[in-house]
Design an enzyme around this catalytic site. Structure first.
Site, PDB file in Angstrom:
ATOM      1  N   ASP A 124      31.952   2.259  61.755  1.00 31.33           N
ATOM      2  CA  ASP A 124      33.333   2.481  61.326  1.00 31.33           C
ATOM      3  C   ASP A 124      33.330   2.590  59.813  1.00 31.33           C
ATOM      4  O   ASP A 124      32.686   1.784  59.128  1.00 31.33           O
ATOM      5  CB  ASP A 124      34.283   1.386  61.798  1.00 31.33           C
ATOM      6  CG  ASP A 124      35.722   1.908  61.799  1.00 31.33           C
ATOM      7  OD1 ASP A 124      35.976   2.967  62.405  1.00 31.33           O
ATOM      8  OD2 ASP A 124      36.592   1.263  61.182  1.00 31.33           O
ATOM      9  N   PHE A 152      31.380  16.335  55.262  1.00 29.63           N
ATOM     10  CA  PHE A 152      32.586  16.406  56.095  1.00 29.63           C
ATOM     11  C   PHE A 152      33.624  15.444  55.530  1.00 29.63           C
ATOM     12  O   PHE A 152      33.349  14.720  54.554  1.00 29.63           O
ATOM     13  CB  PHE A 152      32.246  16.070  57.561  1.00 29.63           C
ATOM     14  CG  PHE A 152      31.851  14.633  57.790  1.00 29.63           C
ATOM     15  CD1 PHE A 152      32.782  13.701  58.244  1.00 29.63           C
ATOM     16  CD2 PHE A 152      30.558  14.187  57.536  1.00 29.63           C
ATOM     17  CE1 PHE A 152      32.432  12.369  58.439  1.00 29.63           C
ATOM     18  CE2 PHE A 152      30.197  12.862  57.742  1.00 29.63           C
ATOM     19  CZ  PHE A 152      31.129  11.948  58.189  1.00 29.63           C
TER      20      PHE A 152
HETATM   21  P1  ITT Z   1      34.324   7.597  65.628  1.00 28.22           P
HETATM   22  O1  ITT Z   1      35.358   6.507  65.508  1.00 28.22           O
HETATM   23  O2  ITT Z   1      34.287   8.200  66.981  1.00 28.22           O
HETATM   24  O3  ITT Z   1      32.978   7.163  65.158  1.00 28.22           O
HETATM   25  P2  ITT Z   1      35.949   8.737  63.480  1.00 28.22           P
HETATM   26  O4  ITT Z   1      35.949  10.078  62.798  1.00 28.22           O
HETATM   27  O5  ITT Z   1      37.255   8.230  64.020  1.00 28.22           O
HETATM   28  O6  ITT Z   1      34.801   8.772  64.622  1.00 28.22           O
HETATM   29  P3  ITT Z   1      35.867   6.639  61.456  1.00 28.22           P
HETATM   30  O7  ITT Z   1      37.111   6.007  61.942  1.00 28.22           O
HETATM   31  O8  ITT Z   1      34.727   5.742  61.114  1.00 28.22           O
HETATM   32  O9  ITT Z   1      35.311   7.692  62.477  1.00 28.22           O
HETATM   33  O10 ITT Z   1      36.066   7.548  60.166  1.00 28.22           O
HETATM   34  C1  ITT Z   1      37.294   7.685  59.566  1.00 28.22           C
HETATM   35  C2  ITT Z   1      37.396   8.957  58.792  1.00 28.22           C
HETATM   36  O11 ITT Z   1      36.807   8.760  57.505  1.00 28.22           O
HETATM   37  C3  ITT Z   1      36.676  10.185  59.360  1.00 28.22           C
HETATM   38  O12 ITT Z   1      37.415  10.849  60.317  1.00 28.22           O
HETATM   39  C4  ITT Z   1      36.509  11.018  58.092  1.00 28.22           C
HETATM   40  O13 ITT Z   1      37.701  11.697  57.791  1.00 28.22           O
HETATM   41  C5  ITT Z   1      36.244   9.947  57.046  1.00 28.22           C
HETATM   42  N1  ITT Z   1      34.806   9.733  56.835  1.00 28.22           N
HETATM   43  C6  ITT Z   1      33.981   8.915  57.529  1.00 28.22           C
HETATM   44  N2  ITT Z   1      32.734   8.984  57.058  1.00 28.22           N
HETATM   45  C7  ITT Z   1      32.767   9.866  56.032  1.00 28.22           C
HETATM   46  C8  ITT Z   1      31.802  10.382  55.147  1.00 28.22           C
HETATM   47  O14 ITT Z   1      30.531  10.021  55.211  1.00 28.22           O
HETATM   48  N3  ITT Z   1      32.194  11.261  54.222  1.00 28.22           N
HETATM   49  C9  ITT Z   1      33.482  11.658  54.135  1.00 28.22           C
HETATM   50  N4  ITT Z   1      34.450  11.241  54.932  1.00 28.22           N
HETATM   51  C10 ITT Z   1      34.109  10.342  55.884  1.00 28.22           C
END
Ligand code: ITT
Length: 191
Positions: A67, A148
């Protein structure tokens, strides 16, 4: 070798986690028939646990979850645990970035950090948790096409480039996710 299910439903994250952990980890993809996990936790660790536990229950196998949140100082730590849905229902990477740049218009304090909690959970209740973070600044415009999410507007300290202007290997070397999953692997030892 322990076989883990990778709990992330986000293919961009899953691909980075596979690259960071490397061939020493046997990671099964998240089964397509497992429903979306409600991320109702108050903290990154709560949400990582909810995701990992849901996949342990669904598959009977150990699972690994991530997360991640972006914490912006001038916004009191927002979007934080709500980074995925920052711009509301139907949020996209682009709409989230646009909202963030709009909120920071005219602000001189651009400091921010990405934080990741990586969590491994087993059917017997055992857990291993690790965290990784990276400090940086929010740029004033989108730069680069790699990565991303918020990568086109995040430049880690010590770098003039955003994560989106780096190769995948460079981002993983600097990133919150790289740090969290290398720390998780170190705690797990040989799997
Ligand atoms: P899962 O819960 O299924 O793993 P998710 O996209 O909902 O997928 P998160 O809640 O951890 O995952 O991530 C929240 C958001 O933060 C994600 O949708 C991206 O917009 C951003 N994010 C996460 N990791 C990132 C990264 O390495 N670089 C840039 N943005 C990121």
């Amino acid at each position: 070798m322990t076989v883990f299910v990778l709990a992330s439903a986000n293919p961009d994250k899953a691909s980075e986690i596979r690259d960071i952990l490397g061939p020493g980890f046997d990671l099964l993809p998240r089964p397509g028939d497992v429903g979306e996990v409600d991320e109702t936790g108050e903290t990154l660790e709560d949400n990582a646990r909810l995701k990992a536990r849901a996949l342990v229950v669904a598959t009977g196998r150990p699972a690994i979850a991530d997360d991640t949140g972006l914490e912006v100082d001038a916004l009191g730590g927002a979007p934080g645990v709500r980074s995925a849905r920052y711009s509301g229902a139907g949020a996209t990477y682009e709409s989230n970035v646009a909202k963030l740049l709009a909120e920071l218009t005219g602000r001189s304090d651009r400091r921010a950090r990405f934080r990741t909690v990586a969590l491994a959970a087993w059917p017997d209740g055992r857990e291993v948790v690790a965290e990784g973070s990276v400090q940086g600044v929010i740029t004033d415009r989108v730069r680069g096409s790699g990565g991303f999410g918020y990568d086109p507007v995040f430049a880690p300290d010590g770098q003039h480039r955003t994560f989106a202007e780096m190769t995948a290997a460079e981002k993983n070397a600097w990133s919150h996710r790289g740090r969290a999953f290398r720390a998780l692997a170190a705690q797990l030892g040989p799997v």
